[in-house]
Write a protein that holds these residues in place. Sequence first.
Motif, short mmCIF file in Angstrom:
data_model
loop_
_atom_site.label_atom_id
_atom_site.label_comp_id
_atom_site.label_asym_id
_atom_site.label_seq_id
_atom_site.Cartn_x
_atom_site.Cartn_y
_atom_site.Cartn_z
N LEU A 97 111.75 -31.21 39.04
CA LEU A 97 112.77 -30.26 38.59
C LEU A 97 112.20 -29.12 37.75
O LEU A 97 112.95 -28.30 37.22
CB LEU A 97 113.87 -30.99 37.80
CG LEU A 97 114.65 -32.06 38.57
CD1 LEU A 97 115.80 -32.60 37.72
CD2 LEU A 97 115.18 -31.51 39.89
N SER A 98 110.88 -29.07 37.61
CA SER A 98 110.22 -27.96 36.90
C SER A 98 109.69 -26.99 37.94
O SER A 98 108.61 -27.17 38.49
CB SER A 98 109.07 -28.48 36.03
OG SER A 98 109.53 -29.34 35.02
N ARG A 99 110.50 -25.95 38.24
CA ARG A 99 110.15 -25.07 39.35
C ARG A 99 111.04 -23.83 39.35
O ARG A 99 111.94 -23.70 38.52
CB ARG A 99 110.28 -25.79 40.68
CG ARG A 99 111.58 -26.55 40.83
CD ARG A 99 111.84 -27.06 42.22
NE ARG A 99 112.49 -26.03 43.05
CZ ARG A 99 113.14 -26.29 44.18
NH1 ARG A 99 113.21 -27.52 44.63
NH2 ARG A 99 113.71 -25.32 44.87
N PHE A 100 110.76 -22.94 40.30
CA PHE A 100 111.65 -21.80 40.54
C PHE A 100 112.83 -22.24 41.41
O PHE A 100 112.68 -23.08 42.30
CB PHE A 100 110.90 -20.68 41.29
CG PHE A 100 109.91 -19.93 40.45
CD1 PHE A 100 110.34 -19.03 39.49
CD2 PHE A 100 108.55 -20.11 40.64
CE1 PHE A 100 109.43 -18.33 38.71
CE2 PHE A 100 107.63 -19.40 39.89
CZ PHE A 100 108.07 -18.52 38.91
N TRP A 101 114.00 -21.60 41.14
CA TRP A 101 115.19 -21.86 41.95
C TRP A 101 115.88 -20.53 42.24
O TRP A 101 115.96 -19.67 41.37
CB TRP A 101 116.20 -22.74 41.19
CG TRP A 101 115.67 -24.02 40.64
CD1 TRP A 101 115.02 -24.19 39.45
CD2 TRP A 101 115.72 -25.32 41.24
NE1 TRP A 101 114.68 -25.51 39.26
CE2 TRP A 101 115.10 -26.23 40.35
CE3 TRP A 101 116.25 -25.80 42.44
CZ2 TRP A 101 115.00 -27.58 40.63
CZ3 TRP A 101 116.15 -27.16 42.72
CH2 TRP A 101 115.52 -28.03 41.82
N ARG A 102 116.39 -20.41 43.45
CA ARG A 102 117.21 -19.25 43.77
C ARG A 102 118.58 -19.38 43.12
O ARG A 102 119.15 -20.48 43.08
CB ARG A 102 117.39 -19.12 45.28
CG ARG A 102 116.24 -18.44 45.99
CD ARG A 102 116.64 -18.02 47.39
NE ARG A 102 115.58 -17.38 48.12
CZ ARG A 102 115.29 -16.08 48.04
NH1 ARG A 102 116.02 -15.30 47.24
NH2 ARG A 102 114.31 -15.57 48.75
N THR A 103 119.07 -18.28 42.63
CA THR A 103 120.45 -18.23 42.12
C THR A 103 121.24 -17.24 42.98
O THR A 103 120.70 -16.65 43.93
CB THR A 103 120.47 -17.78 40.65
OG1 THR A 103 119.96 -16.44 40.56
CG2 THR A 103 119.63 -18.71 39.78
N ALA A 104 122.49 -17.05 42.64
CA ALA A 104 123.32 -16.15 43.43
C ALA A 104 122.81 -14.71 43.40
O ALA A 104 123.06 -13.94 44.33
CB ALA A 104 124.76 -16.20 42.93
#
Length: 455
Positions: A97-104
């Motif tokens: 869960l330590s990572r980049f994530w796309r958001t809206a």
Amino acid sequence: MARLASFWSGLGGDPALVSRVSAVERPGVLPSRLPVREFAGACVGVCALAAAELAARRAGGGEVPAVRVDDGAVATAFVSERHLRTDGRAAESFAPLSRFWRTADGWVRTHANYPHHRARLLSALGTPDDPDAVAAVLARRSAAEVEETVTAAGGLAVALRTPEEWAAHEQGAAVARLPLVERVRLDSAPARELSPPAGTPLLPAAGLRVLDLTRVIAGPIATRTLALLGADVLRLDPPGLPELPDQHTDTGFGKRSALVELASGREAVEELVARADVVVTGYRPGALDRFGLSAEALAERRPGVVVAQLSAWGATGPWAGRRGFDSLVQVATGIAHIEGGRDRPGALPAQALDHGTGYLLAAGVLRAVSDQTEAGGSRLVRAALARTAGDLLRGAAGPGTEEGETNLSPAPWLAERDSPLGHLRYALPPVEFEKGPRDWARPPGRWGADEARWW
């Protein structure tokens, strides 16, 4: 050498001593769109020069030992966690869960390596411990909303910003006003008297007692470096907040490790403070003040002490009290934007903010001790990952200027030894000066296995 000279000047060093530094350049190591190789070498170089300067002073004067900065040694040390092997096992890397994530509307990066941070992240988002579930929730929210919601819950999430957006941010502006390493004289304590350095190789920090109240990477690297140089470094951790095992191994060389609860163990802490020469803290600004561990309180009880403080975002501004890590500072300050491509943010080739700031903080401590031998005074030395990032960003280059990869083998800068934790392969320290130490006197031990007392 221009960046090294600038760093050395900022630390109050004699400009003439920069001529004592020679460099072995190896273009291609630490490839990046930002000048990471040059930056890393400057951080290590000023630390080695500060150590050499103190060794000369303790020897009664004379020429400062020659300093050598080898890009190969520096590059290997800046990714020391990747080279670590314990009985052949590689160190664990970032948690799922330590990572980049796309958001809206963009990207966020989260940090959830520690169990309590993971729990807060999941609680704030209202999701189970499942990357797909987290991704689905984040994809429906704005990056700014995620940042604020998770931060309010005590978790760690930072929205991706450009360098220009960070410069316009109130915290970015506050950090930009700070020197790279803050240096403050706290009182008029008498000059420090130091005996000649012990033995050969020269150990400029021999006899100094360093109380290490740091965690993660940057602070422990600073104290690991002071241990290399001969200091008696005692790291204290609260019993209920274990350090990540591989992280503790990588940064634990030369030190001892003890467990003390600051609230209930005040008497033990006071006994340690009463004889400490240096106190290094790596918690959020002000977090330790209630335990009597502010710089001013320490100087009042232990005149002549050097207090070194490390933070993620700096000691002033609206984010001063926020938690932070190297990866998140890269995202907030615009580094991840520069290092990434058009469709995804990127990262530096090393946790260079952590490593670089660690060496800068150690250099600040060594320079403070040198200054004390002439002018006395308790001293405060302060550094922040976000401020270090600002200096790295000064060398920002446009797309397409990335340095090429190198096939340079790290083997010359790796060593092996047995330890209480098993057989270790590890990166050697990059701090090199004439007749100085080449390795730590002792391997890392088990977390919390030592007594909370000075030798």
